[in-house]
Design a protein around this motif. Structure first.
Motif, PDB file in Angstrom:
ATOM      1  N   LYS A 163       6.099  -5.054  -6.184  1.00  0.00           N
ATOM      2  CA  LYS A 163       4.682  -4.853  -5.847  1.00  0.00           C
ATOM      3  C   LYS A 163       4.519  -3.785  -4.758  1.00  0.00           C
ATOM      4  O   LYS A 163       3.724  -2.853  -4.887  1.00  0.00           O
ATOM      5  N   VAL A 164       5.327  -3.909  -3.688  1.00  0.00           N
ATOM      6  CA  VAL A 164       5.229  -2.972  -2.560  1.00  0.00           C
ATOM      7  C   VAL A 164       5.575  -1.550  -3.000  1.00  0.00           C
ATOM      8  O   VAL A 164       4.888  -0.583  -2.638  1.00  0.00           O
ATOM      9  N   LEU A 165       6.631  -1.410  -3.795  1.00  0.00           N
ATOM     10  CA  LEU A 165       7.036  -0.081  -4.262  1.00  0.00           C
ATOM     11  C   LEU A 165       6.011   0.505  -5.229  1.00  0.00           C
ATOM     12  O   LEU A 165       5.782   1.715  -5.247  1.00  0.00           O
ATOM     13  N   GLY A 166       5.396  -0.360  -6.017  1.00  0.00           N
ATOM     14  CA  GLY A 166       4.325   0.103  -6.913  1.00  0.00           C
ATOM     15  C   GLY A 166       3.172   0.694  -6.119  1.00  0.00           C
ATOM     16  O   GLY A 166       2.630   1.752  -6.466  1.00  0.00           O
ATOM     17  N   GLU A 167       2.801   0.011  -5.015  1.00  0.00           N
ATOM     18  CA  GLU A 167       1.713   0.499  -4.157  1.00  0.00           C
ATOM     19  C   GLU A 167       2.088   1.820  -3.501  1.00  0.00           C
ATOM     20  O   GLU A 167       1.282   2.749  -3.415  1.00  0.00           O
ATOM     21  N   LEU A 168       3.338   1.911  -3.016  1.00  0.00           N
ATOM     22  CA  LEU A 168       3.785   3.126  -2.338  1.00  0.00           C
ATOM     23  C   LEU A 168       3.902   4.288  -3.316  1.00  0.00           C
ATOM     24  O   LEU A 168       3.615   5.441  -2.973  1.00  0.00           O
ATOM     25  N   GLU A 169       4.310   3.976  -4.542  1.00  0.00           N
ATOM     26  CA  GLU A 169       4.411   5.011  -5.571  1.00  0.00           C
ATOM     27  C   GLU A 169       3.038   5.616  -5.843  1.00  0.00           C
ATOM     28  O   GLU A 169       2.892   6.830  -6.033  1.00  0.00           O
ATOM     29  N   VAL A 170       2.014   4.770  -5.826  1.00  0.00           N
ATOM     30  CA  VAL A 170       0.639   5.254  -6.034  1.00  0.00           C
ATOM     31  C   VAL A 170       0.265   6.233  -4.918  1.00  0.00           C
ATOM     32  O   VAL A 170      -0.348   7.269  -5.157  1.00  0.00           O
ATOM     33  N   GLN A 171       0.679   5.912  -3.671  1.00  0.00           N
ATOM     34  CA  GLN A 171       0.335   6.794  -2.551  1.00  0.00           C
ATOM     35  C   GLN A 171       0.933   8.186  -2.728  1.00  0.00           C
ATOM     36  O   GLN A 171       0.346   9.175  -2.296  1.00  0.00           O
ATOM     37  N   THR A 172       2.104   8.269  -3.368  1.00  0.00           N
ATOM     38  CA  THR A 172       2.724   9.586  -3.556  1.00  0.00           C
ATOM     39  C   THR A 172       1.929  10.450  -4.542  1.00  0.00           C
ATOM     40  O   THR A 172       2.159  11.655  -4.627  1.00  0.00           O
ATOM     41  N   LEU A 173       0.999   9.834  -5.277  1.00  0.00           N
ATOM     42  CA  LEU A 173       0.141  10.603  -6.195  1.00  0.00           C
ATOM     43  C   LEU A 173      -1.026  11.245  -5.451  1.00  0.00           C
ATOM     44  O   LEU A 173      -1.776  12.026  -6.026  1.00  0.00           O
ATOM     45  N   LEU A 174      -1.189  10.882  -4.182  1.00  0.00           N
ATOM     46  CA  LEU A 174      -2.309  11.405  -3.406  1.00  0.00           C
ATOM     47  C   LEU A 174      -1.911  12.743  -2.793  1.00  0.00           C
ATOM     48  O   LEU A 174      -1.397  12.813  -1.680  1.00  0.00           O
ATOM     49  N   ASP A 175      -2.155  13.810  -3.541  1.00  0.00           N
ATOM     50  CA  ASP A 175      -1.743  15.131  -3.082  1.00  0.00           C
ATOM     51  C   ASP A 175      -2.914  16.094  -3.005  1.00  0.00           C
ATOM     52  O   ASP A 175      -2.747  17.305  -2.969  1.00  0.00           O
ATOM     53  N   GLY A 176      -4.139  15.549  -2.973  1.00  0.00           N
ATOM     54  CA  GLY A 176      -5.319  16.403  -2.852  1.00  0.00           C
ATOM     55  C   GLY A 176      -5.428  16.996  -1.459  1.00  0.00           C
ATOM     56  O   GLY A 176      -4.800  16.510  -0.501  1.00  0.00           O
ATOM     57  N   GLU A 177      -6.244  18.028  -1.326  1.00  0.00           N
ATOM     58  CA  GLU A 177      -6.356  18.757  -0.061  1.00  0.00           C
ATOM     59  C   GLU A 177      -6.768  17.853   1.108  1.00  0.00           C
ATOM     60  O   GLU A 177      -6.328  18.038   2.233  1.00  0.00           O
ATOM     61  N   TYR A 178      -7.632  16.867   0.831  1.00  0.00           N
ATOM     62  CA  TYR A 178      -8.159  16.025   1.908  1.00  0.00           C
ATOM     63  C   TYR A 178      -7.649  14.586   1.838  1.00  0.00           C
ATOM     64  O   TYR A 178      -8.101  13.736   2.594  1.00  0.00           O
ATOM     65  N   ASP A 179      -6.706  14.300   0.932  1.00  0.00           N
ATOM     66  CA  ASP A 179      -6.337  12.905   0.658  1.00  0.00           C
ATOM     67  C   ASP A 179      -5.805  12.151   1.879  1.00  0.00           C
ATOM     68  O   ASP A 179      -5.941  10.941   1.967  1.00  0.00           O
ATOM     69  N   ASN A 180      -5.200  12.860   2.826  1.00  0.00           N
ATOM     70  CA  ASN A 180      -4.611  12.172   3.976  1.00  0.00           C
ATOM     71  C   ASN A 180      -5.619  11.917   5.098  1.00  0.00           C
ATOM     72  O   ASN A 180      -5.278  11.340   6.124  1.00  0.00           O
ATOM     73  N   ARG A 181      -6.880  12.305   4.906  1.00  0.00           N
ATOM     74  CA  ARG A 181      -7.892  12.163   5.954  1.00  0.00           C
ATOM     75  C   ARG A 181      -8.460  10.743   5.994  1.00  0.00           C
ATOM     76  O   ARG A 181      -8.398  10.010   5.004  1.00  0.00           O
ATOM     77  N   PRO A 182      -9.042  10.350   7.139  1.00  0.00           N
ATOM     78  CA  PRO A 182      -9.819   9.101   7.169  1.00  0.00           C
ATOM     79  C   PRO A 182     -10.991   9.212   6.191  1.00  0.00           C
ATOM     80  O   PRO A 182     -11.407  10.313   5.817  1.00  0.00           O
ATOM     81  N   ALA A 183     -11.522   8.074   5.780  1.00  0.00           N
ATOM     82  CA  ALA A 183     -12.625   8.063   4.807  1.00  0.00           C
ATOM     83  C   ALA A 183     -13.915   7.587   5.470  1.00  0.00           C
ATOM     84  O   ALA A 183     -13.900   6.666   6.284  1.00  0.00           O
ATOM     85  N   VAL A 184     -15.007   8.233   5.096  1.00  0.00           N
ATOM     86  CA  VAL A 184     -16.342   7.761   5.477  1.00  0.00           C
ATOM     87  C   VAL A 184     -17.022   7.293   4.195  1.00  0.00           C
ATOM     88  O   VAL A 184     -17.205   8.072   3.258  1.00  0.00           O
ATOM     89  N   ILE A 185     -17.359   6.020   4.144  1.00  0.00           N
ATOM     90  CA  ILE A 185     -17.947   5.413   2.942  1.00  0.00           C
ATOM     91  C   ILE A 185     -19.408   5.100   3.210  1.00  0.00           C
ATOM     92  O   ILE A 185     -19.748   4.537   4.255  1.00  0.00           O
ATOM     93  N   THR A 186     -20.265   5.487   2.280  1.00  0.00           N
ATOM     94  CA  THR A 186     -21.679   5.128   2.369  1.00  0.00           C
ATOM     95  C   THR A 186     -22.052   4.344   1.120  1.00  0.00           C
ATOM     96  O   THR A 186     -21.768   4.776  -0.002  1.00  0.00           O
ATOM     97  N   ILE A 187     -22.656   3.187   1.319  1.00  0.00           N
ATOM     98  CA  ILE A 187     -23.116   2.343   0.213  1.00  0.00           C
ATOM     99  C   ILE A 187     -24.635   2.332   0.243  1.00  0.00           C
ATOM    100  O   ILE A 187     -25.239   2.113   1.308  1.00  0.00           O
ATOM    101  N   ARG A 188     -25.257   2.573  -0.902  1.00  0.00           N
ATOM    102  CA  ARG A 188     -26.725   2.575  -0.977  1.00  0.00           C
ATOM    103  C   ARG A 188     -27.185   1.651  -2.103  1.00  0.00           C
ATOM    104  O   ARG A 188     -26.641   1.702  -3.216  1.00  0.00           O
ATOM    105  N   ALA A 189     -28.188   0.845  -1.819  1.00  0.00           N
ATOM    106  CA  ALA A 189     -28.785   0.011  -2.866  1.00  0.00           C
ATOM    107  C   ALA A 189     -29.489   0.920  -3.864  1.00  0.00           C
ATOM    108  O   ALA A 189     -30.132   1.901  -3.481  1.00  0.00           O
ATOM    109  N   GLY A 190     -29.359   0.592  -5.161  1.00  0.00           N
ATOM    110  CA  GLY A 190     -30.003   1.385  -6.202  1.00  0.00           C
ATOM    111  C   GLY A 190     -31.091   0.600  -6.894  1.00  0.00           C
ATOM    112  O   GLY A 190     -31.824  -0.178  -6.265  1.00  0.00           O
TER     113      GLY A 190
END
Length: 367
Positions: free
Chosen positions: A106-133
């Motif tokens: 399970k742990v290695l599966g999760e870590l393997e997924v992280q290695t797929l994160l190679d986008g320009e901003y992927d290593n940055r903190p995230a700001v999430i906004t949720i809005r009612a629709g």
């Protein structure tokens, strides 16, 4: 007693070595050494902003290295445990080995997924906004359920969360909420959550026996470092100040410390009421505004229609995930087809399966 785990162990070792290579542990150690040197400099806290950046980066990289070394140690210990179980014909050790094998998979599966994160901003903190629709009071309540879901997910992973702004609805729930998750690869991980989420349930607010469909939009942007931000002329921004408010519109602050920034050329609006002073709220709001405008600028420069934050309408036709509580129980991602039959666990922050499936799906569609 069957303890022939040789194939599984070999597979785990192979996966681990691939991950170790992608993460580049030697480079990671060098970065930690450099950051540690900066963090122990006697004048570090003369510049508070720089000090916070250095200590945050150091903490992130130390956490990443600790995760890798812990897995390597667990793999070594597992092989020893299996040998002991075989030699002593010990069923208890055999059971422990099986549990640990499943845990490592399970742990290695999760870590393997992280290695797929190679986008320009992927290593940055995230700001999430949720809005009612669409969906009235049910949608506001659904937005609040999603807000709690992401906070619980972060809590489970021990990720720091800063709630930046919350706009409460009149009857129940929220109109919107904005919060930051400061963790390694937070943006890359959570960006697959962006889109329209749909809830189907027996409404606790409407007539008995009637099913209600409601929607909420989730936007995820990376929080940029100041060096990556863009200059915004003062006359392009309208600044409104107001009092912070709590549930039901009640005032929780006796001064006008909350700040709303409107970027006039694009209509982008950012509100902030987390900090105690107007100056702090304005600085935090400006950083989020710059992050949003930088993403917009990069997309325009690249002449691409693909948006990192997404254009989300929170209504029929473009939902990415459905949460069904009646007439049956199911949460299903409409892009990956990943589904579970326990919505209460999902709303309690059990999102890792959806996130991993989303990251793999995105990677396969990029390649």
């Amino acid at each position: 007693m069957d303890l022939d785990f040789s194939e599984q162990i070999a597979a785990l070792r192979s996966t681990f070595n691939d991950i170790r290579s992608v993460i580049d542990v030697d480079r990671l150690r060098a970065e930690i050494a450099s950051l540690n040197e900066q963090a122990t400099a006697p004048d570090l806290w003369d510049d508070t902003e720089k000090a916070q950046k250095v200590t945050s980066a150091l903490s992130h990289r130390q956490s990443e290295l600790a995760r890798i070394t812990s897995i390597e140690s667990r793999l070594d210990d597992l092989e020893v445990l299996i040998e002991l179980a075989i030699e002593g014909d010990d069923q208890q050790s055999a059971d422990e080995a099986l549990v640990e094998l499943q845990g490592l998979q399970k742990v290695l599966g999760e870590l393997e997924v992280q290695t797929l994160l190679d986008g320009e901003y992927d290593n940055r903190p995230a700001v999430i906004t949720i809005r009612a629709g669409a969906g009235g009071v049910d949608a506001a309540d659904f937005a609040d359920m999603l807000f709690r879901m992401y906070l619980r997910w972060a809590e489970k992973h021990k990720y720091p969360v800063t709630v930046m702004d919350t706009s409460y609805a009149e009857e129940a729930g929220i109109k919107s909420a904005t919060f930051e998750i400061d963790a390694p690869y937070a943006f890359g991980t959570l960006s697959v959550e962006a889109g329209t989420h749909r809830l189907v349930r027996m409404s606790p607010f409407g007539a008995a026996g009637k099913r209600q469909t409601s929607f909420a939009a989730v936007e995820v942007i990376p929080l940029m470092e100041e060096a990556a931000t863009i200059e915004i002329p003062d006359n392009d921004i309208r600044v409104d100040v107001f009092r912070s408010s709590g549930p039901g519109g009640q005032s929780v602050n006796t001064t006008d410390s909350a700040v709303r920034l409107t970027h006039l050329p694009t209509g982008t609006v950012v509100s902030m009421q987390n900090e105690k002073s107007q100056i702090q709220n304005r600085a935090a709001a400006m950083r989020v505004l710059q992050s949003r405008l930088l993403i917009l600028q990069r997309e325009q420069e690249a002449a691409t229609k693909k948006e990192l934050a997404g254009t989300i309408t929170a209504s029929w036709g473009d939902q990415m995930r459905s949460y069904v509580l009646a007439p049956y129980q199911m949460v299903k991602d409409l892009r990956t087809d990943y589904e579970v039959n326990n919505p209460s666990n999902v709303f309690d922050g059990d999102l890792d399966g959806f996130i991993a499936a989303g990251i793999r799906w995105r990677k396969s569609h990029k390649d």
